[in-house]
Design a protein around this motif. Structure first.
Motif, PDB file in Angstrom:
ATOM      1  N   VAL A 184       0.821  -1.132   0.123  1.00 10.37           N
ATOM      2  CA  VAL A 184       0.019  -0.046   0.143  1.00 10.37           C
ATOM      3  C   VAL A 184       1.051   1.361   0.171  1.00 10.37           C
ATOM      4  O   VAL A 184       0.615   2.188  -0.576  1.00 10.37           O
ATOM      5  N   GLU A 185       1.972   1.125   0.760  1.00  9.74           N
ATOM      6  CA  GLU A 185       2.856   2.368   0.877  1.00  9.74           C
ATOM      7  C   GLU A 185       4.248   1.784   1.054  1.00  9.74           C
ATOM      8  O   GLU A 185       4.605   1.129   1.910  1.00  9.74           O
ATOM      9  N   GLN A 186       5.221   2.423   0.611  1.00  7.57           N
ATOM     10  CA  GLN A 186       6.766   2.167   0.804  1.00  7.57           C
ATOM     11  C   GLN A 186       7.471   3.361   0.495  1.00  7.57           C
ATOM     12  O   GLN A 186       7.301   4.555   0.020  1.00  7.57           O
ATOM     13  N   GLY A 187       8.605   3.421   1.461  1.00  6.28           N
ATOM     14  CA  GLY A 187       9.454   4.519   1.358  1.00  6.28           C
ATOM     15  C   GLY A 187      10.243   4.551   2.850  1.00  6.28           C
ATOM     16  O   GLY A 187      10.590   3.502   3.419  1.00  6.28           O
ATOM     17  N   SER A 188      10.999   5.661   3.233  1.00  3.77           N
ATOM     18  CA  SER A 188      11.833   5.540   4.293  1.00  3.77           C
ATOM     19  C   SER A 188      11.026   5.547   5.640  1.00  3.77           C
ATOM     20  O   SER A 188       9.489   5.728   5.369  1.00  3.77           O
ATOM     21  N   PRO A 189      11.337   5.161   6.666  1.00  2.00           N
ATOM     22  CA  PRO A 189      10.688   5.176   7.885  1.00  2.00           C
ATOM     23  C   PRO A 189      10.055   6.645   8.053  1.00  2.00           C
ATOM     24  O   PRO A 189       9.041   6.527   8.876  1.00  2.00           O
ATOM     25  N   ASP A 190      11.007   7.610   7.847  1.00  2.00           N
ATOM     26  CA  ASP A 190      10.107   8.996   8.178  1.00  2.00           C
ATOM     27  C   ASP A 190       8.933   8.981   7.128  1.00  2.00           C
ATOM     28  O   ASP A 190       7.986   9.551   7.730  1.00  2.00           O
ATOM     29  N   LYS A 191       8.866   8.826   5.959  1.00  2.00           N
ATOM     30  CA  LYS A 191       7.928   8.852   5.184  1.00  2.00           C
ATOM     31  C   LYS A 191       6.641   8.025   5.640  1.00  2.00           C
ATOM     32  O   LYS A 191       5.505   8.261   5.858  1.00  2.00           O
ATOM     33  N   VAL A 192       7.076   6.530   5.720  1.00  2.00           N
ATOM     34  CA  VAL A 192       6.030   5.479   5.956  1.00  2.00           C
ATOM     35  C   VAL A 192       5.437   5.534   7.406  1.00  2.00           C
ATOM     36  O   VAL A 192       4.381   5.435   7.531  1.00  2.00           O
ATOM     37  N   ILE A 193       6.311   5.579   8.508  1.00  2.00           N
ATOM     38  CA  ILE A 193       5.946   5.344   9.936  1.00  2.00           C
ATOM     39  C   ILE A 193       5.604   6.687  10.526  1.00  2.00           C
ATOM     40  O   ILE A 193       4.688   6.835  11.115  1.00  2.00           O
ATOM     41  N   ARG A 194       6.407   7.829  10.168  1.00  2.00           N
ATOM     42  CA  ARG A 194       6.353   9.023  11.019  1.00  2.00           C
ATOM     43  C   ARG A 194       5.454   9.972  10.261  1.00  2.00           C
ATOM     44  O   ARG A 194       4.925  10.738  10.900  1.00  2.00           O
ATOM     45  N   ASN A 195       5.323   9.544   9.043  1.00  2.00           N
ATOM     46  CA  ASN A 195       4.378  10.538   8.163  1.00  2.00           C
ATOM     47  C   ASN A 195       3.761   9.833   6.957  1.00  2.00           C
ATOM     48  O   ASN A 195       3.944  10.309   5.710  1.00  2.00           O
ATOM     49  N   PRO A 196       2.794   8.910   7.162  1.00  2.00           N
ATOM     50  CA  PRO A 196       2.250   8.059   6.372  1.00  2.00           C
ATOM     51  C   PRO A 196       1.411   9.095   5.262  1.00  2.00           C
ATOM     52  O   PRO A 196       0.541   9.758   5.955  1.00  2.00           O
ATOM     53  N   GLN A 197       1.029   8.718   4.234  1.00  2.00           N
ATOM     54  CA  GLN A 197       0.404   9.504   3.333  1.00  2.00           C
ATOM     55  C   GLN A 197      -1.081   8.486   3.055  1.00  2.00           C
ATOM     56  O   GLN A 197      -2.102   9.222   2.584  1.00  2.00           O
ATOM     57  N   GLU A 198      -0.955   7.040   3.144  1.00  2.00           N
ATOM     58  CA  GLU A 198      -2.189   6.374   2.554  1.00  2.00           C
ATOM     59  C   GLU A 198      -3.106   6.413   4.056  1.00  2.00           C
ATOM     60  O   GLU A 198      -2.644   5.928   5.169  1.00  2.00           O
ATOM     61  N   PRO A 199      -4.579   6.414   3.763  1.00  2.03           N
ATOM     62  CA  PRO A 199      -5.246   6.431   4.860  1.00  2.03           C
ATOM     63  C   PRO A 199      -5.256   4.996   5.716  1.00  2.03           C
ATOM     64  O   PRO A 199      -5.382   5.101   6.953  1.00  2.03           O
ATOM     65  N   ARG A 200      -5.009   3.932   4.841  1.00  2.68           N
ATOM     66  CA  ARG A 200      -4.930   2.630   5.458  1.00  2.68           C
ATOM     67  C   ARG A 200      -3.647   2.409   6.545  1.00  2.68           C
ATOM     68  O   ARG A 200      -3.594   1.911   7.460  1.00  2.68           O
ATOM     69  N   THR A 201      -2.489   3.106   5.909  1.00  2.00           N
ATOM     70  CA  THR A 201      -1.321   3.114   6.592  1.00  2.00           C
ATOM     71  C   THR A 201      -1.354   3.555   7.943  1.00  2.00           C
ATOM     72  O   THR A 201      -1.116   3.168   9.044  1.00  2.00           O
TER      73      THR A 201
END
Length: 251
Positions: A221-238
């Motif tokens: 659903v979403e992939q990228g750096s920890p900053d992007k995916v864990i700390r600042n996720p973009q996808e509602p499901r994430t």
């Protein structure tokens, strides 16, 4: 890239578990895979060393080895792929009738047919490395869960793989034992091992990963750096998943 995966899919009968998975990993990098139970994380990991054979997908390694699972893959190429990775299982998978030392030497001796003296020396070094210098002659039922998992890590390292695969390595452990296993994995990260880790330990994934994949329903659903995916996720499901994991008291 050390390994590039394109169009990976896996079905069990009518049940499509993985759907068009694309990602790549470079040498010395760490990818963590997070997501809810049943999202396909473990199946993805098992496809990477063909414990489960993909229904389709293209695997390309930097040394030129290419496997196209939309066609029949020859056995020699499958063996080459399997030799590249070491797997650490969530339920340890140790031989109960063998000591810690014998569990670690089994693969190199029986499968790889390496020199017994050299393998035994390496196994002792690895067990010392994971903090089990004084437990080498004990059997799995004489070890705690955390100690058994550390034997599992030493066993995977003993085959001298290019890629380490961890399938929820702390999920079967009591909370107080989780830290000792995560410390060993962190040491491997610092040594520059190439690793793919399926984990529910979100904060740990944020600390050690170069890239995070969030999976749900068989998709990335979403992939990228920890900053992007864990700390600042973009996808509602994430966002929903992480909120429930990191703030469980609110549900």
């Amino acid at each position: 890239m050390y390994l590039t995966i394109k169009g990976l899919a896996k079905s069990f009968g009518e049940n499509e578990v993985l759907k068009n998975i694309d990602f790549a990993i470079d040498k010395g990098k760490v990818i963590s895979i997070i997501g809810p139970s049943g999202s396909g994380k473990t199946t993805l990991l098992r496809c990477l060393n063909t414990l489960e054979q993909p229904s389709k997908g293209l695997f390309t390694f930097e040394d030129g080895l290419t496997l196209d699972f939309s066609k029949k893959v020859n056995k020699q190429d499958l063996l080459k792929l399997r030799r590249k990775s070491g797997m650490v299982f969530q339920s340890y998978n140790l031989f109960p009738h063998k000591t810690a030392l014998e569990n670690v030497t089994e693969g190199p001796l029986i499968v790889q047919r390496r020199n017994k003296k050299e393998v035994t020396k390496l196994a002792k070094e690895l067990l010392t490395k994971v903090g089990l210098k004084d437990k080498m002659d004990l059997y799995p039922n004489q070890l705690s869960g955390g100690q058994q998992q550390r034997v599992g890590i030493a066993r995977a390292l003993a085959i001298q793989p290019e890629l380490m695969l961890f399938d929820e390595p702390t999920s079967a452990l009591d909370p107080e034992l989780i830290g000792e296993v995560l410390r060993v994995i962190k040491d491997l990260v610092n040594e520059g091992w190439t690793m793919i880790i399926v984990t529910h330990e979100i904060q740990f994934a944020a600390q050690v990963s170069d890239e995070v994949l969030f999976m749900d329903g068989g998709y990335i659903v979403e992939q990228g750096s920890p900053d992007k995916v864990i700390r600042n996720p973009q996808e509602p499901r994430t966002k929903q998943f992480l909120d429930r994991i990191l703030n469980p008291g609110e549900y």
